[in-house]
Design a protein around this motif. Structure first.
Motif, PDB file in Angstrom:
ATOM      1  N   MET A   1      -0.165   2.478 -18.550  1.00 43.66           N
ATOM      2  CA  MET A   1      -0.626   1.425 -17.655  1.00 43.66           C
ATOM      3  C   MET A   1      -1.396   2.074 -16.507  1.00 43.66           C
ATOM      4  O   MET A   1      -0.804   2.785 -15.694  1.00 43.66           O
ATOM      5  CB  MET A   1       0.584   0.631 -17.161  1.00 43.66           C
ATOM      6  N   LYS A   2      -2.694   1.843 -16.461  1.00 40.31           N
ATOM      7  CA  LYS A   2      -3.532   2.463 -15.428  1.00 40.31           C
ATOM      8  C   LYS A   2      -3.375   1.804 -14.060  1.00 40.31           C
ATOM      9  O   LYS A   2      -3.473   2.462 -13.036  1.00 40.31           O
ATOM     10  CB  LYS A   2      -5.008   2.389 -15.833  1.00 40.31           C
ATOM     11  N   ARG A   3      -3.149   0.492 -14.039  1.00 42.66           N
ATOM     12  CA  ARG A   3      -3.029  -0.242 -12.769  1.00 42.66           C
ATOM     13  C   ARG A   3      -1.781  -1.131 -12.812  1.00 42.66           C
ATOM     14  O   ARG A   3      -1.866  -2.347 -13.024  1.00 42.66           O
ATOM     15  CB  ARG A   3      -4.288  -1.075 -12.534  1.00 42.66           C
ATOM     16  N   PRO A   4      -0.612  -0.539 -12.558  1.00 38.62           N
ATOM     17  CA  PRO A   4       0.632  -1.319 -12.666  1.00 38.62           C
ATOM     18  C   PRO A   4       0.739  -2.448 -11.629  1.00 38.62           C
ATOM     19  O   PRO A   4       1.300  -3.504 -11.943  1.00 38.62           O
ATOM     20  CB  PRO A   4       1.727  -0.274 -12.467  1.00 38.62           C
ATOM     21  N   PHE A   5       0.220  -2.243 -10.422  1.00 35.74           N
ATOM     22  CA  PHE A   5       0.308  -3.319  -9.424  1.00 35.74           C
ATOM     23  C   PHE A   5      -0.619  -4.481  -9.794  1.00 35.74           C
ATOM     24  O   PHE A   5      -0.312  -5.641  -9.507  1.00 35.74           O
ATOM     25  CB  PHE A   5       0.009  -2.805  -8.015  1.00 35.74           C
ATOM     26  N   THR A   6      -1.726  -4.167 -10.442  1.00 31.35           N
ATOM     27  CA  THR A   6      -2.606  -5.227 -10.940  1.00 31.35           C
ATOM     28  C   THR A   6      -1.883  -6.026 -12.015  1.00 31.35           C
ATOM     29  O   THR A   6      -1.950  -7.257 -12.025  1.00 31.35           O
ATOM     30  CB  THR A   6      -3.926  -4.629 -11.471  1.00 31.35           C
TER      31      THR A   6
ATOM     32  N   LEU B   1     -13.838  -6.624 -11.360  1.00 31.37           N
ATOM     33  CA  LEU B   1     -13.255  -7.908 -11.763  1.00 31.37           C
ATOM     34  C   LEU B   1     -11.775  -7.968 -11.404  1.00 31.37           C
ATOM     35  O   LEU B   1     -11.297  -8.986 -10.888  1.00 31.37           O
ATOM     36  CB  LEU B   1     -13.458  -8.131 -13.264  1.00 31.37           C
ATOM     37  N   THR B   2     -11.042  -6.895 -11.652  1.00 26.97           N
ATOM     38  CA  THR B   2      -9.621  -6.916 -11.305  1.00 26.97           C
ATOM     39  C   THR B   2      -9.423  -6.904  -9.793  1.00 26.97           C
ATOM     40  O   THR B   2      -8.498  -7.545  -9.289  1.00 26.97           O
ATOM     41  CB  THR B   2      -8.843  -5.764 -11.970  1.00 26.97           C
ATOM     42  N   ALA B   3     -10.300  -6.224  -9.057  1.00 25.33           N
ATOM     43  CA  ALA B   3     -10.200  -6.256  -7.589  1.00 25.33           C
ATOM     44  C   ALA B   3     -10.427  -7.678  -7.079  1.00 25.33           C
ATOM     45  O   ALA B   3      -9.716  -8.149  -6.192  1.00 25.33           O
ATOM     46  CB  ALA B   3     -11.199  -5.290  -6.961  1.00 25.33           C
ATOM     47  N   HIS B   4     -11.411  -8.356  -7.663  1.00 25.61           N
ATOM     48  CA  HIS B   4     -11.665  -9.745  -7.277  1.00 25.61           C
ATOM     49  C   HIS B   4     -10.447 -10.614  -7.618  1.00 25.61           C
ATOM     50  O   HIS B   4     -10.006 -11.434  -6.796  1.00 25.61           O
ATOM     51  CB  HIS B   4     -12.909 -10.279  -7.980  1.00 25.61           C
TER      52      HIS B   4
ATOM     53  N   ILE C   1       2.743 -11.989  -3.516  1.00 24.19           N
ATOM     54  CA  ILE C   1       2.008 -11.453  -2.364  1.00 24.19           C
ATOM     55  C   ILE C   1       2.143  -9.936  -2.299  1.00 24.19           C
ATOM     56  O   ILE C   1       1.154  -9.214  -2.095  1.00 24.19           O
ATOM     57  CB  ILE C   1       2.492 -12.120  -1.058  1.00 24.19           C
ATOM     58  N   ALA C   2       3.362  -9.438  -2.489  1.00 22.23           N
ATOM     59  CA  ALA C   2       3.582  -7.989  -2.428  1.00 22.23           C
ATOM     60  C   ALA C   2       2.791  -7.275  -3.523  1.00 22.23           C
ATOM     61  O   ALA C   2       2.141  -6.253  -3.263  1.00 22.23           O
ATOM     62  CB  ALA C   2       5.075  -7.677  -2.545  1.00 22.23           C
ATOM     63  N   ALA C   3       2.834  -7.799  -4.739  1.00 25.12           N
ATOM     64  CA  ALA C   3       2.110  -7.166  -5.849  1.00 25.12           C
ATOM     65  C   ALA C   3       0.606  -7.147  -5.573  1.00 25.12           C
ATOM     66  O   ALA C   3      -0.051  -6.118  -5.756  1.00 25.12           O
ATOM     67  CB  ALA C   3       2.399  -7.906  -7.154  1.00 25.12           C
ATOM     68  N   ALA C   4       0.068  -8.281  -5.106  1.00 28.60           N
ATOM     69  CA  ALA C   4      -1.373  -8.344  -4.839  1.00 28.60           C
ATOM     70  C   ALA C   4      -1.766  -7.391  -3.713  1.00 28.60           C
ATOM     71  O   ALA C   4      -2.780  -6.687  -3.809  1.00 28.60           O
ATOM     72  CB  ALA C   4      -1.782  -9.775  -4.504  1.00 28.60           C
ATOM     73  N   ALA C   5      -0.967  -7.347  -2.656  1.00 26.48           N
ATOM     74  CA  ALA C   5      -1.273  -6.440  -1.536  1.00 26.48           C
ATOM     75  C   ALA C   5      -1.222  -4.983  -1.987  1.00 26.48           C
ATOM     76  O   ALA C   5      -2.094  -4.181  -1.616  1.00 26.48           O
ATOM     77  CB  ALA C   5      -0.306  -6.683  -0.380  1.00 26.48           C
TER      78      ALA C   5
ATOM     79  N   LEU D   1      -4.278  -4.239  -4.172  1.00 31.30           N
ATOM     80  CA  LEU D   1      -5.480  -4.072  -3.353  1.00 31.30           C
ATOM     81  C   LEU D   1      -5.462  -2.746  -2.597  1.00 31.30           C
ATOM     82  O   LEU D   1      -6.480  -2.062  -2.501  1.00 31.30           O
ATOM     83  CB  LEU D   1      -5.620  -5.250  -2.392  1.00 31.30           C
ATOM     84  N   ALA D   2      -4.304  -2.378  -2.080  1.00 33.56           N
ATOM     85  CA  ALA D   2      -4.210  -1.156  -1.273  1.00 33.56           C
ATOM     86  C   ALA D   2      -4.326   0.119  -2.104  1.00 33.56           C
ATOM     87  O   ALA D   2      -4.966   1.087  -1.679  1.00 33.56           O
ATOM     88  CB  ALA D   2      -2.887  -1.148  -0.503  1.00 33.56           C
ATOM     89  N   PHE D   3      -3.726   0.126  -3.286  1.00 34.35           N
ATOM     90  CA  PHE D   3      -3.619   1.375  -4.040  1.00 34.35           C
ATOM     91  C   PHE D   3      -4.442   1.441  -5.318  1.00 34.35           C
ATOM     92  O   PHE D   3      -4.580   2.517  -5.890  1.00 34.35           O
ATOM     93  CB  PHE D   3      -2.154   1.661  -4.370  1.00 34.35           C
TER      94      PHE D   3
END
Length: 177
Positions: free
Chosen positions: A1-6, A61-64, A113-117, A120-122
């Motif tokens: 998984m390259k972007r787990p928070f995403t 796209l994932t950042a958006h 909210i925590a997952a999205a923040a 976005l941050a990491f």
């Protein structure tokens, strides 16, 4: 998984939509698309979002999407009353949800909210920051859509009370007086 928070943000969005659907208040964009099409649209979005999180492709796209998720989650605290509980915001009321449903709903919102923040941050590359900001700016159209959604949902609850939340049915009955 390259972007787990995403991935967690996509799952948080799915949990939010599923919770509202199960609670009898409908799903995002249902007034425009109908329930089946809205569910089909969101299913496709979640599948793509999770695949992009796994592979790391489409960072803009994932950042958006992550930004829109954060904006969409925060809209709840703009539309409905809330209070701080141990320093953490909690909705005290949400259109169409009963008091018994609010604790779990607040937990879904907080995790979302925590997952999205965190995503976005990491997990937002430098060249995708503008896309993240454009996603967060989606909060305003989402706020307008939510206001429309709940006017529509109250009307639906008046027409077909068996398919909708008891709180929506009560507010629809009160609005009809």
């Amino acid at each position: 998984m390259k972007r787990p928070f995403t991935a967690l943000t996509a799952l948080g969005t799915a949990a939010h939509h599923g919770y509202e659907l199960r609670a009898g208040v409908g799903i995002v964009f249902e007034p425009f698309l109908g329930r089946r099409r809205a569910i089909a649209m969101w299913s496709a979005i979640f599948a793509y979002w999770l695949a992009a999180a796994r592979t790391g492709r489409d960072p803009r796209l994932t950042a958006h999407a992550n930004g829109a998720a954060l904006g969409g989650a925060l809209v709840h605290f703009v539309l409905w009353p809330w209070e701080l509980r141990r320093g953490i915001p909690a909705l005290t009321e949400a259109e169409g949800l009963t008091a018994d449903q609010l604790p779990a709903y607040n937990a879904v919102l907080r995790c979302w909210i925590a997952a999205a923040a965190l995503a976005l941050a990491f997990e937002t590359p430098r060249d995708a920051r503008a896309a993240a900001v454009s996603g967060m700016l989606m909060g305003e159209p989402l706020r307008r859509s939510a206001r429309h959604h709940f006017r529509w949902a109250r009307e639906q609850a008046r027409r077909e009370p068996g398919r909708w939340s008891p709180a929506l049915r009560l507010s629809a009955a009160g609005a009809g007086r």
